[in-house]
Design an enzyme around this catalytic site. Structure first.
Site, PDB file in Angstrom:
ATOM      1  N   ARG A   1       0.832  -1.202   0.000  1.00  0.00           N
ATOM      2  CA  ARG A   1       0.000   0.000   0.000  1.00  0.00           C
ATOM      3  C   ARG A   1       0.873   1.260   0.000  1.00  0.00           C
ATOM      4  NH1 ARG A   1      -3.594   2.737   4.238  1.00  0.00           N
ATOM      5  NH2 ARG A   1      -5.009   3.942   2.910  1.00  0.00           N
TER       6      ARG A   1
ATOM      7  N   HIS B   1       0.921   4.324  -2.705  1.00  0.00           N
ATOM      8  CA  HIS B   1       0.733   5.723  -2.330  1.00  0.00           C
ATOM      9  C   HIS B   1       1.940   6.563  -2.732  1.00  0.00           C
ATOM     10  CE1 HIS B   1      -2.784   5.519   0.747  1.00  0.00           C
ATOM     11  NE2 HIS B   1      -2.941   4.647  -0.219  1.00  0.00           N
TER      12      HIS B   1
ATOM     13  N   SER C   1       9.053   9.659  -1.500  1.00  0.00           N
ATOM     14  CA  SER C   1       8.628  10.875  -0.785  1.00  0.00           C
ATOM     15  C   SER C   1       7.694  10.535   0.377  1.00  0.00           C
ATOM     16  CB  SER C   1       7.962  11.870  -1.742  1.00  0.00           C
ATOM     17  OG  SER C   1       6.950  11.242  -2.489  1.00  0.00           O
TER      18      SER C   1
ATOM     19  N   ASN D   1      -3.384   9.514   5.012  1.00  0.00           N
ATOM     20  CA  ASN D   1      -2.302   8.612   5.405  1.00  0.00           C
ATOM     21  C   ASN D   1      -2.433   8.126   6.837  1.00  0.00           C
ATOM     22  OD1 ASN D   1      -0.807   8.361   3.169  1.00  0.00           O
ATOM     23  ND2 ASN D   1       0.840   9.719   3.777  1.00  0.00           N
TER      24      ASN D   1
ATOM     25  N   HIS E   1      -5.829  -5.845  -2.910  1.00  0.00           N
ATOM     26  CA  HIS E   1      -6.711  -6.028  -1.751  1.00  0.00           C
ATOM     27  C   HIS E   1      -7.008  -7.514  -1.487  1.00  0.00           C
ATOM     28  CE1 HIS E   1      -8.309  -1.600  -2.113  1.00  0.00           C
ATOM     29  NE2 HIS E   1      -7.052  -1.666  -1.742  1.00  0.00           N
TER      30      HIS E   1
END
Ligand code: HEM
Ligand SMILES: *[C@@H]1O[C@H](CO)[C@@H](O)[C@H](O)[C@H]1NC(C)=O
Ligand SMILES: *[C@@H]1O[C@H](CO)[C@@H](O)[C@H](O)[C@H]1NC(C)=O
Ligand SMILES: CC(=O)N[C@H]1CO[C@H](CO)[C@@H](O)[C@@H]1O
Length: 328
Positions: free
Chosen positions: A62, A66, A76, A94, A194
């Protein structure tokens, strides 16, 4: 001499794999001279971490997603906020980012710093470790093309709008993914992530209570499944740490059960179940539900694309010494 160039030619055709990103090349052999054991070092750390914390695989996957969707795959997302800067990882969305995901990347980087200090970027560490973790929990294996640099900016304010939300329509999700160069097929395959991991109650509460004026529970959801989610997620006095498995049938294995769940109304998030309801995405759900190898093939293809998003090369970035902080 002839022999040597013959070898080089052979090497070129047999082993060197390249991916073009913005006209520049990521390469499977990027660290061949500078850190030849990079893959082995990362694999060792990741394997150990997964034994200690089995949820690491989902957390890392995940985080990688992101990272790549916000500012490109430049690590980042790993940067900590400072007095002057609220970083990506502290954006509202987040809040639930998993600590074990961060930890596995930090640990892999630290191991690399012992052996090849200052060489391997955190962005490449994320791509390699995520690949290993997916494979270790049953998923496909793929080659990671390397040469990403770490970004020099990380801002919470850049997150909103770049990440999908569970309450978005499938058409909104399709345009978000399209805006990143990912097709409908890529989106459905990547959503197969998922097949592992969790979601917090707040992400699916609107489906199991007061869905709308006509239906108390989302009619697309298996009703017994919805009712079973009510006791861990009560309407009042909810425990914000409680989570439900994204894949109700095989929650810790990377397989295609996620898609078969959708066919039975057993998708947890509205954005999951919607993939089966929408005619633009349903065909892929059906195909992946039937054929795990097809899912794996498309997932790998999409992970290569995901891993090439907004990559910084050469002077566009740096190789961070500590993934949590800019070199500064
Ligand atoms: C299609 C749109 C998507 C939406 C709306 C979405 C949304 C979410 C939400 C709400 C959660 C639960 C977070 C929590 O409550 O802790 C979650 C978990 C997760 N997502 Fe997605 N996601 C999407 C696509 C993806 C993609 C493309 C990937 C990776 C390729 C991914 C990987 C994961 C993983 C592995 C988890 C489990 C994390 C954990 O257990 O720590 N998601 N997602
Ligand atoms: C989706 O949920 C977010 C909060 O999580 C909210 O800000 C936004 O307005 C919602 N969007 C829609 C279309 O309901
Ligand atoms: C409630 O949701 C269902 C299924 O999405 C939909 O068919 C129905 O029109 C909705 N009802 C109202 C009042 O919005
Ligand atoms: C604002 C906030 O709580 N941000 C969190 C984002 O996720 C990381 C990792 O779990 C937390 O350390 C941050 O506090």
């Amino acid at each position: 001499m002839a022999k040597r160039s013959g070898f080089l030619l052979f090497f070129f055709f047999c082993c060197l794999h390249l991916q073009s990103v913005n006209g520049e090349l990521l390469s499977s052999e990027y660290y061949r001279e500078s850190c030849p054991n990079v893959d082995r070092i990362v694999k060792n750390v990741v394997t150990q971490k997964l034994l200690e914390a089995p949820t690491t695989a989902a957390g890392a996957l995940r985080l990688f997603f992101h990272d790549c969707f916000v500012e490109g795959c430049d690590a980042s997302v790993l940067v900590a906020s400072s007095e002057k800067n609220v970083a990506e990882r502290d954006a509202e969305i987040n809040l639930s980012l998993p600590g074990d995901g961060f930890d596995v990347f930090f640990r892999a980087k630290r191991a690399l710093e012992w052996q090849c200090p200052g060489i391997v970027s955190c962005a490449d560490v994320m791509a390699i470790a995520t690949r290993d973790l997916v494979q270790l929990v049953g998923g496909p294996e793929w080659e990671v093309y390397k040469g990403r640099k770490d970004g020099k900016m990380s801002k919470a304010s850049r997150v909103a709008g770049n990440l999908p939300l569970v309450n978005q329509t499938i058409d909104q999700l399709i345009s978000l993914f399209n805006s990143k160069g990912l097709s409908i097929q890529d989106m459905v395959a990547l959503s197969g992530a998922h097949t592992i991991g969790f979601a917090h109650c707040n992400e699916f509460m609107p489906r199991i209570y007061n869905f709308n004026k006509t239906f108390e529970i989302d009619p697309a959801m298996d009703q017994a499944y919805a009712l079973s989610l009510r006791s861990p997620c009560p309407q009042k006095g909810i425990d914000p740490t409680i989570v439900a498995n994204n894949d109700i049938s095989t929650p810790t294995t990377f397989d295609n059960a996620y898609y078969r769940n959708l066919q039975k109304g057993l998708g947890l998030l509205g954005s999951d179940q919607g993939l089966y309801a929408n005619p633009k995405t349903r065909g892929y759900v059906e195909a992946f539900a039937k054929d795990q190898q097809l899912f794996f093939d498309y997932f790998v293809k999409a992970m290569h694309k995901l891993g090439g998003l907004g990559v910084k090369m050469g002077g566009q970035g740096e190789v961070r010494r500590d993934c949590g902080f800019f070199n500064g």
